[in-house]
Design an enzyme around this catalytic site. Structure first.
Site, PDB file in Angstrom:
ATOM      1  N   ASP A  37      36.909  37.622  52.327  1.00 35.27           N
ATOM      2  CA  ASP A  37      36.140  38.640  51.591  1.00 35.27           C
ATOM      3  C   ASP A  37      36.548  40.018  52.069  1.00 35.27           C
ATOM      4  OD1 ASP A  37      33.212  38.315  49.846  1.00 35.27           O
ATOM      5  OD2 ASP A  37      33.926  40.309  50.406  1.00 35.27           O
ATOM      6  N   ASN A  99      37.771  33.089  43.643  1.00 33.68           N
ATOM      7  CA  ASN A  99      36.431  33.469  43.195  1.00 33.68           C
ATOM      8  C   ASN A  99      36.162  34.973  43.269  1.00 33.68           C
ATOM      9  OD1 ASN A  99      33.253  32.943  43.092  1.00 33.68           O
ATOM     10  ND2 ASN A  99      33.680  34.131  44.957  1.00 33.68           N
ATOM     11  N   TYR A 170      36.954  43.194  31.983  1.00 36.05           N
ATOM     12  CA  TYR A 170      36.533  41.984  32.700  1.00 36.05           C
ATOM     13  C   TYR A 170      36.767  40.723  31.857  1.00 36.05           C
ATOM     14  CZ  TYR A 170      33.137  38.884  35.094  1.00 36.05           C
ATOM     15  OH  TYR A 170      32.519  37.845  35.737  1.00 36.05           O
ATOM     16  N   LYS A 174      39.154  37.565  32.522  1.00 36.82           N
ATOM     17  CA  LYS A 174      38.575  36.222  32.652  1.00 36.82           C
ATOM     18  C   LYS A 174      39.144  35.258  31.604  1.00 36.82           C
ATOM     19  CE  LYS A 174      35.757  36.606  36.164  1.00 36.82           C
ATOM     20  NZ  LYS A 174      36.226  36.027  37.448  1.00 36.82           N
ATOM     21  N   THR A 204      23.293  36.987  41.094  1.00 37.00           N
ATOM     22  CA  THR A 204      23.959  37.638  42.226  1.00 37.00           C
ATOM     23  C   THR A 204      23.893  39.136  41.958  1.00 37.00           C
ATOM     24  OG1 THR A 204      26.138  37.783  41.213  1.00 37.00           O
ATOM     25  CG2 THR A 204      25.625  35.714  42.366  1.00 37.00           C
TER      26      THR A 204
HETATM   27  N1  LIG Z   1      27.166  35.745  38.879  1.00 35.90           N
HETATM   28  C1  LIG Z   1      27.487  35.258  37.684  1.00 35.90           C
HETATM   29  O1  LIG Z   1      26.617  34.860  36.877  1.00 35.90           O
HETATM   30  C2  LIG Z   1      28.921  35.174  37.254  1.00 35.90           C
HETATM   31  C3  LIG Z   1      29.182  34.871  35.915  1.00 35.90           C
HETATM   32  C4  LIG Z   1      30.497  34.745  35.515  1.00 35.90           C
HETATM   33  C5  LIG Z   1      31.517  34.904  36.423  1.00 35.90           C
HETATM   34  N2  LIG Z   1      31.244  35.225  37.717  1.00 35.90           N
HETATM   35  C6  LIG Z   1      32.366  35.356  38.637  1.00 35.90           C
HETATM   36  O2  LIG Z   1      32.078  34.656  39.835  1.00 35.90           O
HETATM   37  C7  LIG Z   1      32.767  35.278  40.916  1.00 35.90           C
HETATM   38  C8  LIG Z   1      31.791  35.584  42.036  1.00 35.90           C
HETATM   39  O3  LIG Z   1      30.863  36.556  41.580  1.00 35.90           O
HETATM   40  P1  LIG Z   1      29.434  36.826  42.243  1.00 35.90           P
HETATM   41  O4  LIG Z   1      28.471  36.876  41.131  1.00 35.90           O
HETATM   42  O5  LIG Z   1      29.210  35.903  43.377  1.00 35.90           O
HETATM   43  O6  LIG Z   1      29.660  38.348  42.744  1.00 35.90           O
HETATM   44  P2  LIG Z   1      29.467  39.044  44.182  1.00 35.90           P
HETATM   45  O7  LIG Z   1      29.691  40.504  43.955  1.00 35.90           O
HETATM   46  O8  LIG Z   1      28.174  38.606  44.780  1.00 35.90           O
HETATM   47  O9  LIG Z   1      30.649  38.432  45.069  1.00 35.90           O
HETATM   48  C9  LIG Z   1      31.989  38.773  44.864  1.00 35.90           C
HETATM   49  C10 LIG Z   1      32.646  38.948  46.229  1.00 35.90           C
HETATM   50  O10 LIG Z   1      34.041  39.224  46.039  1.00 35.90           O
HETATM   51  C11 LIG Z   1      34.453  40.155  47.032  1.00 35.90           C
HETATM   52  N3  LIG Z   1      35.646  40.869  46.585  1.00 35.90           N
HETATM   53  C12 LIG Z   1      35.732  41.806  45.604  1.00 35.90           C
HETATM   54  N4  LIG Z   1      36.995  42.234  45.472  1.00 35.90           N
HETATM   55  C13 LIG Z   1      37.736  41.551  46.383  1.00 35.90           C
HETATM   56  C14 LIG Z   1      39.119  41.538  46.695  1.00 35.90           C
HETATM   57  N5  LIG Z   1      39.983  42.338  46.046  1.00 35.90           N
HETATM   58  N6  LIG Z   1      39.554  40.706  47.669  1.00 35.90           N
HETATM   59  C15 LIG Z   1      38.689  39.896  48.335  1.00 35.90           C
HETATM   60  N7  LIG Z   1      37.352  39.874  48.071  1.00 35.90           N
HETATM   61  C16 LIG Z   1      36.890  40.690  47.085  1.00 35.90           C
HETATM   62  C17 LIG Z   1      33.259  41.085  47.185  1.00 35.90           C
HETATM   63  O11 LIG Z   1      33.287  41.772  48.439  1.00 35.90           O
HETATM   64  C18 LIG Z   1      32.087  40.114  47.051  1.00 35.90           C
HETATM   65  O12 LIG Z   1      31.597  39.669  48.290  1.00 35.90           O
HETATM   66  C19 LIG Z   1      33.459  36.513  40.325  1.00 35.90           C
HETATM   67  O13 LIG Z   1      34.788  36.208  39.992  1.00 35.90           O
HETATM   68  C20 LIG Z   1      32.668  36.771  39.073  1.00 35.90           C
HETATM   69  O14 LIG Z   1      33.407  37.517  38.126  1.00 35.90           O
HETATM   70  C21 LIG Z   1      29.962  35.370  38.147  1.00 35.90           C
END
Ligand SMILES: NC(=O)c1ccc[n+]([C@@H]2O[C@H](COP(=O)([O-])OP(=O)(O)OC[C@H]3O[C@@H](n4cnc5c(N)ncnc54)[C@H](O)[C@@H]3O)[C@@H](O)[C@H]2O)c1
Length: 310
Positions: A37, A99, A170, A174, A204
């Site tokens: 992270d 992720n 985004y 995706k 989140t």
């Molecule tokens: N939460 C949802 O409902 C949802 C829905 C669709 C897709 N997603 C996808 O799921 C994944 C996780 O999302 P989340 O909701 O847990 O978000 P989040 O913001 O809680 O976690 C994402 C993490 O990625 C880290 N990060 C960002 N850029 C980075 C980089 N360049 N290198 C390394 N780490 C990096 C951040 O520091 C963060 O801790 C993402 O790809 C997001 O697009 C989430």
């Protein structure tokens, strides 16, 4: 729970949210985990080692093994260092969960070049770079005669596969990740590597600001990020060696293997269409026009509940 003892996993963006849940679940199943992270803000700015360190400490408290990694997944050589760290620290790599992600939502007409580039880079290149270096490791092992059981688990989004207004950057990234999954699944099959993809839904920091998600519900909470992780553990098990190239929509306990682009209305002619004839056919066969249903309708059809934009 499937036994992943002896396997080594990398989870990117595992300091928070869904990635943290994946890392904890993989460790609970017995895998050693590299917790990557950058510790970035939701927009991708800044870095902080604390979130990754906290998850490493949580895994160690559970009795598991983990190390932290602070690389930016979109940095090609940084991604190579991350793969190398897994191999140097734990001797091998079996599972790569891509992720990490950021958000910079804006309506297209106002979107800046930076907002486009940053989101495309972290998501799309941030999937390519780690997968590319992990694939080289697995190919080397396969060529040396080993029976490899590699796993790549990518992260798309309902926004990418169904299309959500305000997320052109985004959603394009995706959708690209879903396409990347289909291609790389076919390329890496010969080395014993499966490549699948989640389209998750969870409460989140990424979703709380955009949607009215409510607080955790009594009893089973469909929006708990941990609901996303049993699929990651199951897809990492040896028994799923022949399940590849799939994109799974996950909402609470509903996991739907999506059918992506499928053949719809066919306008077939034995020779090149005349534009006038084709226009007449289009307007006749689409009397009410044709527009995409959008994310909410797509999610409902795939077993998710509606979200209301705030
Ligand atoms: N939460 C949802 O409902 C949802 C829905 C669709 C897709 N997603 C996808 O799921 C994944 C996780 O999302 P989340 O909701 O847990 O978000 P989040 O913001 O809680 O976690 C994402 C993490 O990625 C880290 N990060 C960002 N850029 C980075 C980089 N360049 N290198 C390394 N780490 C990096 C951040 O520091 C963060 O801790 C993402 O790809 C997001 O697009 C989430």
């Amino acid at each position: 729970m499937p036994k992943l003892t002896g396997k080594v996993a990398i989870v990117t963006g595992a300091g928070r949210g869904i990635g943290r849940a994946h890392a904890l679940a993989l460790a609970e199943a017995g895998a050693k985990v590299v917790v990557n992270d950058l510790g970035a803000a939701l927009s991708g700015e800044g870095h902080d080692a604390t979130p990754a360190q906290q998850v490493v400490a949580e895994i160690e408290r559970q009795g598991g093994e983990a190390v932290g990694n602070g690389e930016n997944v979109a940095d090609f050589t940084g991604a190579e260092r991350m793969i190398r760290q897994a191999i140097d620290e734990f001797g091998r790599l079996d599972i790569l969960v891509n992720n990490a992600g950021i958000l910079r939502d804006r309506m297209l007409v106002n979107m800046t070049e930076d907002e486009w580039d940053a989101v495309i880079s972290v998501h799309l290149k941030g999937h390519f770079a780690p997968t590319r270096h992990a694939a080289a490791h697995w190919r080397e092992r396969a060529k040396a005669g080993e029976e490899v059981r590699g796993r790549v688990i990518n992260t798309s989004s309902p926004s990418g596969v169904f299309g959500n207004v305000g997320q052109a950057n985004y959603g394009a990234a995706k959708a690209g990740i879903a396409g990347f999954t289909l291609i790389v699944a076919q390329e890496l099959q010969r080395y014993g590597v499966t490549v699948n993809c989640l389209a998750p839904n969870a409460r989140t920091r990424m979703t709380e600001d955009v949607f009215d998600m409510g607080g955790p519900s009594e009893g089973f909470d469909p929006l708990d990020p941990s609901n996303m992780s049993p699929l990651v553990v199951a897809l990492s098990a040896d028994e799923t060696q022949n399940i590849t190239g799939q994109v799974f929509h996950v909402w609470g306990g509903a996991i739907n293997a999506l059918q992506g682009w499928s053949a719809g209305e066919l306008f077939a002619a034995d020779e090149r269409w005349d534009a006038d004839a084709l226009l007449a056919e289009l307007t006749e066969r689409f009397p009410d026009g044709a527009t995409p249903p959008g994310m909410i309708a797509g999610m409902q059809a795939a077993g998710g509940r509606s979200l209301r934009a705030q």
